[in-house]
Design a protein around this motif. Structure first.
Motif, short mmCIF file in Angstrom:
data_model
loop_
_atom_site.label_atom_id
_atom_site.label_comp_id
_atom_site.label_asym_id
_atom_site.label_seq_id
_atom_site.Cartn_x
_atom_site.Cartn_y
_atom_site.Cartn_z
N THR A 173 2.58 -1.23 2.40
CA THR A 173 2.59 -2.17 3.51
C THR A 173 2.25 -3.59 3.06
N ALA A 174 1.29 -3.72 2.16
CA ALA A 174 0.87 -5.05 1.71
C ALA A 174 2.03 -5.83 1.10
N GLY A 175 2.78 -5.19 0.23
CA GLY A 175 3.90 -5.87 -0.41
C GLY A 175 5.00 -6.24 0.56
N VAL A 176 5.31 -5.34 1.49
CA VAL A 176 6.37 -5.60 2.47
C VAL A 176 6.00 -6.79 3.35
N LEU A 177 4.77 -6.81 3.84
CA LEU A 177 4.35 -7.91 4.72
C LEU A 177 4.25 -9.22 3.95
N SER A 178 3.72 -9.17 2.75
CA SER A 178 3.58 -10.39 1.95
C SER A 178 4.93 -11.01 1.63
N LYS A 179 5.90 -10.17 1.28
CA LYS A 179 7.23 -10.68 0.96
C LYS A 179 7.93 -11.26 2.18
N ALA A 180 7.46 -10.87 3.37
CA ALA A 180 8.02 -11.43 4.61
C ALA A 180 7.34 -12.75 4.98
N GLY A 181 6.40 -13.21 4.14
CA GLY A 181 5.75 -14.49 4.38
C GLY A 181 4.47 -14.41 5.20
N ILE A 182 3.94 -13.21 5.38
CA ILE A 182 2.73 -13.02 6.18
C ILE A 182 1.51 -13.11 5.27
N LYS A 183 0.53 -13.89 5.67
CA LYS A 183 -0.70 -13.98 4.89
C LYS A 183 -1.48 -12.69 5.07
N ILE A 184 -1.83 -12.05 3.95
CA ILE A 184 -2.53 -10.77 4.03
C ILE A 184 -3.87 -10.83 3.30
N CYS A 185 -4.81 -10.08 3.82
CA CYS A 185 -6.06 -9.76 3.14
C CYS A 185 -6.13 -8.25 3.02
N ILE A 186 -6.88 -7.76 2.07
CA ILE A 186 -7.07 -6.33 1.90
C ILE A 186 -8.52 -5.99 2.14
N THR A 187 -8.76 -5.00 2.99
CA THR A 187 -10.11 -4.62 3.37
C THR A 187 -10.44 -3.19 2.95
N ALA A 188 -11.73 -2.97 2.66
CA ALA A 188 -12.25 -1.62 2.47
C ALA A 188 -12.67 -1.02 3.79
N ASP A 189 -12.97 -1.89 4.78
CA ASP A 189 -13.51 -1.43 6.06
C ASP A 189 -14.75 -0.58 5.84
N HIS A 190 -15.59 -1.02 4.90
CA HIS A 190 -16.83 -0.30 4.61
C HIS A 190 -17.60 -0.06 5.91
N ASP A 191 -18.08 1.11 6.15
CA ASP A 191 -18.26 2.23 5.27
C ASP A 191 -17.19 3.32 5.43
N VAL A 192 -16.02 2.95 5.98
CA VAL A 192 -14.91 3.92 6.04
C VAL A 192 -14.46 4.26 4.62
N THR A 193 -14.24 3.23 3.79
CA THR A 193 -14.09 3.41 2.35
C THR A 193 -15.04 2.44 1.68
N PRO A 194 -15.54 2.74 0.49
CA PRO A 194 -16.57 1.91 -0.14
C PRO A 194 -16.09 0.51 -0.49
N ILE A 195 -16.87 -0.48 -0.14
CA ILE A 195 -16.52 -1.87 -0.39
C ILE A 195 -16.48 -2.18 -1.89
N TYR A 196 -17.24 -1.41 -2.68
CA TYR A 196 -17.32 -1.71 -4.10
C TYR A 196 -16.09 -1.28 -4.88
N TYR A 197 -15.09 -0.71 -4.20
CA TYR A 197 -13.80 -0.43 -4.83
C TYR A 197 -12.71 -1.35 -4.30
N LEU A 198 -13.10 -2.50 -3.81
CA LEU A 198 -12.12 -3.44 -3.23
C LEU A 198 -11.04 -3.81 -4.23
N SER A 199 -11.41 -4.04 -5.47
CA SER A 199 -10.40 -4.39 -6.49
C SER A 199 -9.42 -3.25 -6.71
#
Length: 382
Positions: free
Chosen positions: A285-311
């Motif tokens: 999804t990130a690549g499809v939206l970005s290529k369409a010109g949409i500004k994207i951020c990527i979230t961990a949504d901690h504590d749903v998934t751990p924030i320390y694996y953001l990279s």
């Protein structure tokens, strides 16, 4: 201090380039191909030889529950959702932030230095989000933007929370009613001020005025495509700044999203499909939206998934088709802009805070390690 001989991430240069960085008083004051060691040593500073290692700004998670859903503490330390009412614009996450959440130190050592702490998604209007840096023992000392956004939710979460309205129609109505109440409040306040009459302040409505006046955005929790469209519909009806959070079904409406100038915070993605809304979750999804010109951020949504694996989440998105430079922006520059803290955070640039991460290899390499993290020039890994 001077950090020498590093591969420094400079977005204006299109990626990593060999540069030295000079830091004074917690700020980046110079970036150049070569900086004399004397410029640091004369002030008693330190010279650090990065030896070709990769250097990035501190990563930023634009949507998190760190410090309010405390790691390892169970329900007693979970202040994410308040189930008193469906509409609670008067709540502020700053009043629930615990700087001593165990996740903070782990996040910083993984290169994550800032986050936007948000109320949970079980209320139609959950309250005020705060952008913080992950440093300090007192909430006020951590805060970068105390009132960064108003949090609202669509879809399954508020439907199942049981506030009387149990349909998408009902929850959309509650959001509109809250906005209409704020419009009425603004009118009555202005009239009282003109007449010189006493006017009782309503904390929640004052927060909503920030939204109406476009001083802060609406952060809308939406997964399913129709909920995304409802969030956009309401934002357009009231001319609001909007940030779309999660956007799990984004690929199915990418052309529609591209027609609007609303940034998207994508994720979490590295978790089981836990509900119907998350059936379409994909790193593509990130690549499809970005290529369409949409500004994207990527979230961990901690504590749903751990924030320390953001990279790792960003790297997986790059592996699935996101441009590498855009992947780096999605956890640094873009979140800073979305949260309104880009005057201090998100880039390695003169005048910005010296939030600097030194990696053993490229941040997206599977075996890279964070070797050093500096926040405002202070070594956080000692």
């Amino acid at each position: 201090m001077i950090i020498k001989n590093g591969q420094v991430l400079l977005f204006e240069e299109g990626g990593f380039v060999k540069r030295d960085i000079l830091v004074k008083d917690g700020k980046i004051v110079k970036i150049a191909e070569s900086i004399a060691e004397a410029e640091a040593v004369e002030d008693g500073g330190e010279v650090i030889d990065a030896g070709g290692r990769f250097i990035t700004p501190g990563m930023i998670d634009a949507h998190s529950h760190i410090c309010i859903s405390e790691e390892g503490m169970g329900a007693i330390a979970d202040d994410c959702n308040d189930y008193s009412e469906a509409v609670m614009p008067y709540l502020e996450t700053i009043d629930g932030i615990n700087p001593f959440d165990l996740a903070v130190d782990t996040a910083v050592r993984a290169g994550v230095t800032c986050a936007c702490v948000c109320p949970g998604s079980d209320s139609v209007v959950g309250g005020i989000c705060s952008a913080i840096q992950l440093k300090g023992n007192v909430a006020e000392d951590m805060v970068l933007q105390r009132k960064a956004a108003v949090k609202c939710s669509f879809g399954e979460n508020p439907k199942r929370a049981g506030y009387g309205f149990k349909t998408r129609m009902g929850n959309a109505y509650l959001l509109r009613k809250c906005i209409e109440d704020a419009i009425d409040y603004k009118h009555r306040k202005e009239e009282a001020e003109k007449a010189g009459n006493y006017f009782r302040t309503d904390i929640g409505m004052e927060n909503m005025l920030l939204l109406l006046d476009k001083k802060i955005p609406l952060h809308a929790h939406v997964h399913r495509a129709d909920d995304v469209c409802t969030a956009i519909r309401i934002a357009k009806e009231y001319d609001l700044k909007l940030v779309i959070v999660h956007c799990t079904d984004g690929i199915s409406i990418v052309d529609y999203l591209a027609k609007h100038d609303y940034p998207v915070i994508l994720g979490p993605t590295m978790y089981p499909r836990s509900k119907l809304e998350s059936m379409s979750r994909s790193f593509e999804t990130a690549g499809v939206l970005s290529k369409a010109g949409i500004k994207i951020c990527i979230t961990a949504d901690h504590d749903v998934t751990p924030i320390y694996y953001l990279s790792v989440y960003a790297a997986q998105s790059v592996r699935a088709g996101l441009d590498e430079l855009e992947g780096l922006k999605a956890v640094t520059k873009n979140p800073a802009e979305v949260l309104g803290i880009d005057d201090r955070k998100g880039e390695l640039a003169v005048g910005r805070d010296a939030d600097i991460v030194i990696w053993s290899k490229h941040p997206f390499d599977y075996d890279t390690k964070v070797e050093k993290v500096y926040m405002e020039g202070r070594d956080m890994t000692e």
